[in-house]
Design an enzyme around this catalytic site. Sequence first.
Site, PDB file in Angstrom:
ATOM      1  N   HIS A  34      -6.701  -6.368  -0.098  1.00 12.83           N
ATOM      2  CA  HIS A  34      -5.686  -5.319   0.023  1.00 12.83           C
ATOM      3  C   HIS A  34      -4.586  -5.757   0.991  1.00 12.83           C
ATOM      4  O   HIS A  34      -4.792  -5.800   2.198  1.00 12.83           O
ATOM      5  CB  HIS A  34      -6.324  -4.018   0.497  1.00 12.83           C
ATOM      6  CG  HIS A  34      -5.373  -2.869   0.524  1.00 12.83           C
ATOM      7  ND1 HIS A  34      -4.659  -2.489  -0.598  1.00 12.83           N
ATOM      8  CD2 HIS A  34      -4.977  -2.026   1.513  1.00 12.83           C
ATOM      9  CE1 HIS A  34      -3.896  -1.454  -0.296  1.00 12.83           C
ATOM     10  NE2 HIS A  34      -4.063  -1.162   0.977  1.00 12.83           N
ATOM     11  N   VAL A  38     -13.060 -17.620  -6.724  1.00 18.16           N
ATOM     12  CA  VAL A  38     -12.145 -16.544  -7.086  1.00 18.16           C
ATOM     13  C   VAL A  38     -12.316 -16.190  -8.567  1.00 18.16           C
ATOM     14  O   VAL A  38     -12.419 -17.084  -9.419  1.00 18.16           O
ATOM     15  CB  VAL A  38     -10.684 -16.957  -6.823  1.00 18.16           C
ATOM     16  CG1 VAL A  38      -9.708 -15.962  -7.427  1.00 18.16           C
ATOM     17  CG2 VAL A  38     -10.435 -17.103  -5.325  1.00 18.16           C
ATOM     18  N   SER A  64       0.831  -1.199   0.000  1.00 23.28           N
ATOM     19  CA  SER A  64       0.000   0.000   0.000  1.00 23.28           C
ATOM     20  C   SER A  64       0.873   1.260   0.000  1.00 23.28           C
ATOM     21  O   SER A  64       1.616   1.503  -0.947  1.00 23.28           O
ATOM     22  CB  SER A  64      -0.949  -0.029   1.199  1.00 23.28           C
ATOM     23  OG  SER A  64      -1.979   0.919   1.054  1.00 23.28           O
ATOM     24  N   ASP A 117     -10.986 -19.434 -15.388  1.00 23.69           N
ATOM     25  CA  ASP A 117      -9.614 -19.971 -15.397  1.00 23.69           C
ATOM     26  C   ASP A 117      -9.605 -21.491 -15.434  1.00 23.69           C
ATOM     27  O   ASP A 117      -8.546 -22.109 -15.360  1.00 23.69           O
ATOM     28  CB  ASP A 117      -8.838 -19.469 -14.182  1.00 23.69           C
ATOM     29  CG  ASP A 117      -9.434 -19.941 -12.862  1.00 23.69           C
ATOM     30  OD1 ASP A 117     -10.615 -20.363 -12.863  1.00 23.69           O
ATOM     31  OD2 ASP A 117      -8.727 -19.877 -11.835  1.00 23.69           O
ATOM     32  N   ASP A 161     -16.354 -17.143 -12.051  1.00 23.59           N
ATOM     33  CA  ASP A 161     -15.412 -17.984 -11.323  1.00 23.59           C
ATOM     34  C   ASP A 161     -14.706 -18.988 -12.232  1.00 23.59           C
ATOM     35  O   ASP A 161     -13.503 -19.231 -12.124  1.00 23.59           O
ATOM     36  CB  ASP A 161     -16.181 -18.708 -10.210  1.00 23.59           C
ATOM     37  CG  ASP A 161     -15.294 -19.535  -9.299  1.00 23.59           C
ATOM     38  OD1 ASP A 161     -14.087 -19.647  -9.579  1.00 23.59           O
ATOM     39  OD2 ASP A 161     -15.799 -20.067  -8.301  1.00 23.59           O
ATOM     40  N   ASP A 209      -8.525  -6.679  -4.449  1.00 23.82           N
ATOM     41  CA  ASP A 209      -8.213  -5.542  -3.575  1.00 23.82           C
ATOM     42  C   ASP A 209      -9.445  -4.663  -3.432  1.00 23.82           C
ATOM     43  O   ASP A 209     -10.016  -4.202  -4.419  1.00 23.82           O
ATOM     44  CB  ASP A 209      -7.045  -4.748  -4.164  1.00 23.82           C
ATOM     45  CG  ASP A 209      -6.428  -3.769  -3.183  1.00 23.82           C
ATOM     46  OD1 ASP A 209      -7.188  -3.081  -2.468  1.00 23.82           O
ATOM     47  OD2 ASP A 209      -5.189  -3.689  -3.126  1.00 23.82           O
ATOM     48  N   ASP A 231     -13.482 -21.921  -7.675  1.00 26.28           N
ATOM     49  CA  ASP A 231     -12.896 -21.867  -6.337  1.00 26.28           C
ATOM     50  C   ASP A 231     -13.293 -20.611  -5.581  1.00 26.28           C
ATOM     51  O   ASP A 231     -12.675 -20.256  -4.580  1.00 26.28           O
ATOM     52  CB  ASP A 231     -11.364 -21.945  -6.429  1.00 26.28           C
ATOM     53  CG  ASP A 231     -10.772 -20.895  -7.362  1.00 26.28           C
ATOM     54  OD1 ASP A 231     -11.539 -20.062  -7.891  1.00 26.28           O
ATOM     55  OD2 ASP A 231      -9.546 -20.911  -7.574  1.00 26.28           O
ATOM     56  N   VAL A 285     -11.419 -23.558 -13.272  1.00 22.70           N
ATOM     57  CA  VAL A 285     -11.774 -24.207 -12.011  1.00 22.70           C
ATOM     58  C   VAL A 285     -12.635 -23.260 -11.187  1.00 22.70           C
ATOM     59  O   VAL A 285     -12.465 -22.042 -11.231  1.00 22.70           O
ATOM     60  CB  VAL A 285     -10.502 -24.610 -11.214  1.00 22.70           C
ATOM     61  CG1 VAL A 285      -9.709 -23.388 -10.789  1.00 22.70           C
ATOM     62  CG2 VAL A 285     -10.856 -25.480 -10.017  1.00 22.70           C
TER      63      VAL A 285
END
Length: 330
Positions: free
Chosen positions: A262, A78, A2, A72, A69, A226, A76, A74
């Site tokens: 973050h 994210v 940061s 990519d 999700d 973030d 997960d 998969v």
Amino acid sequence: CSGGGRQGLLMAQKFPNVFDGILAVSPAINMQAFIPAGQWASLVMKETGVFLSPCEIKAFTQEAVKVCDHLDGVEDGVISYPDSCHVKASDFVGKNYTCDGVQKAFTASSAQVIEAAWSGSRSVSERYGWYGVNKDASIDTSYVSTECSANNTCHSSGSDLFVSWLKYLVAKDPSFSSSNMTRNEFFEALHTSIADYTSILGTNDPDLSNFKANGGKIITWHGLADEVIPPNGTIAYYDKVLKNDPKAHVFYRFFEAPGLGHCYGGLGPYPNGAMSQLIEWVEKDHAPSVLHATKGNNNTERVLCPYPLQQKFIGGDPRNATSFTCAKRY
């Protein structure tokens, strides 16, 4: 990380002979732009007169993750490819969600506020606006921060970071209230902030040739989830570094960290060995082809890829780093 990440890049830009190696994480560069611009979604919320509950805000995020999700390879929790996640908050209007056991439906006004956080004020003004945060970021902590009373009446609780910048550094008036700003006043405030503070705090000079000439090495990583500093600002800076020096990767490497918030937090694995890898690069000339990241959701391990490459699932146990490779961006 940061502010410290910004200071690291400042040393490379202005004092290139001081450090041999710099680890600049989630750097707060361009703070004259991204901090006041963070108030954009709150302004849109005031314009609509609809103040979302924290539960509704999180529900929008959850829906976006469901859609993006898998990009990519998969699922997960994210969003690893945010630049390929084209869903909009308005796509969920009319869809049901549940808060405290009560079923509700997403509205167009609520979607407008969420989209303001995701797309950022740059979607309205490329000259003075700034990027939004990615769709799996916890926007209820800063960008769309609200509180609700016992009777379910909600109001904007705001972000001290964004509000204080506008109050003390732009308006220079401790009694100033950003909640009363019009849209025109908001963009004029961004203009003022950029004009007044870029030379002091921008820390965005892409010419690192002197640091390179001194044999310096830099590693930057930025969490793609973030919730404070939009990662696209760091990506834009690194793109300018590459434009200035197409071979900048020989001394400066940037890594995206999917799912990380973050500096820390979030579902994504954390590259806690980045400093050791920087030391290896400085002392043994062993450049990091990837950053090793561990202890993500469900004890996942991943390799973070050097930009512009992205991690891609190739099969196997998705908790293991060996199940992923670095591939070209879609």
